[in-house]
Enzyme design. Sequence first.
Site, PDB file in Angstrom:
ATOM      1  N   GLU A   1      -6.190   9.552   9.819  1.00  0.00           N
ATOM      2  CA  GLU A   1      -4.820   9.591  10.031  1.00  0.00           C
ATOM      3  C   GLU A   1      -4.202  10.319  11.288  1.00  0.00           C
ATOM      4  O   GLU A   1      -3.208  10.321  11.852  1.00  0.00           O
ATOM      5  CB  GLU A   1      -3.905  10.017   8.809  1.00  0.00           C
ATOM      6  CG  GLU A   1      -3.976   8.928   7.713  1.00  0.00           C
ATOM      7  CD  GLU A   1      -3.025   8.696   6.855  1.00  0.00           C
ATOM      8  OE1 GLU A   1      -2.249   9.908   6.636  1.00  0.00           O
ATOM      9  OE2 GLU A   1      -2.631   7.850   5.967  1.00  0.00           O
TER      10      GLU A   1
ATOM     11  N   ASP B   1       1.046  -1.097   0.128  1.00  0.00           N
ATOM     12  CA  ASP B   1      -0.106   0.027  -0.062  1.00  0.00           C
ATOM     13  C   ASP B   1       0.998   1.140  -0.095  1.00  0.00           C
ATOM     14  O   ASP B   1       2.121   1.132   0.488  1.00  0.00           O
ATOM     15  CB  ASP B   1      -0.824  -0.090   1.212  1.00  0.00           C
ATOM     16  CG  ASP B   1      -2.131   1.256   1.111  1.00  0.00           C
ATOM     17  OD1 ASP B   1      -2.641   1.358   0.005  1.00  0.00           O
ATOM     18  OD2 ASP B   1      -2.383   1.915   2.029  1.00  0.00           O
ATOM     19  N   SER B   2       0.305   2.461  -0.478  1.00  0.00           N
ATOM     20  CA  SER B   2       1.117   3.539  -0.382  1.00  0.00           C
ATOM     21  C   SER B   2       1.365   4.158   0.994  1.00  0.00           C
ATOM     22  O   SER B   2       2.361   4.743   1.208  1.00  0.00           O
ATOM     23  CB  SER B   2       0.420   5.009  -1.251  1.00  0.00           C
ATOM     24  OG  SER B   2      -0.804   4.886  -0.443  1.00  0.00           O
TER      25      SER B   2
ATOM     26  N   HIS C   1      -8.559   3.044   4.137  1.00  0.00           N
ATOM     27  CA  HIS C   1      -8.802   3.716   5.562  1.00  0.00           C
ATOM     28  C   HIS C   1     -10.088   3.742   6.331  1.00  0.00           C
ATOM     29  O   HIS C   1     -10.054   3.687   7.352  1.00  0.00           O
ATOM     30  CB  HIS C   1      -8.315   5.112   5.341  1.00  0.00           C
ATOM     31  CG  HIS C   1      -6.808   5.431   5.235  1.00  0.00           C
ATOM     32  ND1 HIS C   1      -6.158   5.093   4.112  1.00  0.00           N
ATOM     33  CD2 HIS C   1      -6.220   6.258   6.077  1.00  0.00           C
ATOM     34  CE1 HIS C   1      -4.788   5.518   4.446  1.00  0.00           C
ATOM     35  NE2 HIS C   1      -4.875   6.355   5.521  1.00  0.00           N
TER      36      HIS C   1
ATOM     37  N   CYS D   1      -4.148  -1.556  -2.304  1.00  0.00           N
ATOM     38  CA  CYS D   1      -4.221   0.113  -2.349  1.00  0.00           C
ATOM     39  C   CYS D   1      -5.056   0.350  -3.805  1.00  0.00           C
ATOM     40  O   CYS D   1      -4.943  -0.345  -4.656  1.00  0.00           O
ATOM     41  CB  CYS D   1      -2.973   0.430  -2.713  1.00  0.00           C
ATOM     42  SG  CYS D   1      -2.846   2.398  -3.164  1.00  0.00           S
TER      43      CYS D   1
END
Length: 296
Positions: A181, A33-34, A217, A96
Amino acid sequence: MSHQLSDISHQTSDTRYQPSGVRNDAAPIGVFDSGYGGLTVLKELVKVLPQYDYLYLGDNGRAPYGNRSFETVYEYTLQCVQWFFEQGCSLVILACNTASAKALRSIQQNDLPRIAPDKRVLGVIRPTTEVIGEYSENGEIGILATKGTVNSGSYPIEIHKFFPEARVYQEACPMWVPIVENNEIDTPGADFFIKKNLHALFHKGPKVDAVLLACTHYPLLKDKIQEHLPIDVKLVSQGELVANSLADYLRRHPEMEQRCSKNGRQQFFTTDATEDFDNHGTLFFGAPVSSTHIVL
């Protein structure tokens, strides 16, 4: 390729994994994933397939990918895939949505035949879209995703391949990733933006009865999203779908399954600061994470 995709442990020794499976060339399944989001997919993979070893790489040093061009996402993703191959991985999952939308097809069609014809790279969009229609009673499906994923059009295109009569409505939720985040999940701000985006989605598709969280997310917001959804609307996360699809893929491809080592271990790598990755990663993975820094 019609399908892509508990004990929880980790170790952080060498950056190259030393397999100890039955086959001499057995190695972990790579999960890319990034950033941190793919850890929600890895979490579900470990639940469904705990016996396998996994290498997770977050390209945090170059995140986010969502606002980058197709060419840049492809270049970055290919670099990371090649890193997994250097570690011995025969199977890599792009956990991702942006990489799956902007890079997967080129890597599968153009690069693998040339650089690694015996290896496989799979994504999260196909295994999600081939079953999401089964969650809807009336064929009205809502997609909640990042702006980049929405603009790619990947979800409506793929869903219509499997469910031609489905009506798909998308809503970009640009504030949801920063909310997660920055650990603002349980705040009035999170409620405000979740209600705002859900209102916009149902304004486009009032009869939507199945909503897909098309960003890794978003599962961290699932309980809060559920609070603001009509009671008869099904809310679907990708991780479980990808995990079940990977289990099916490995059953149908025993030659690949035998190349996956089975010691029930996970290793974590990041291209950015390990302390930051570990703090965020523990939230996404649901268990302590200890990572190793790498330079691509």
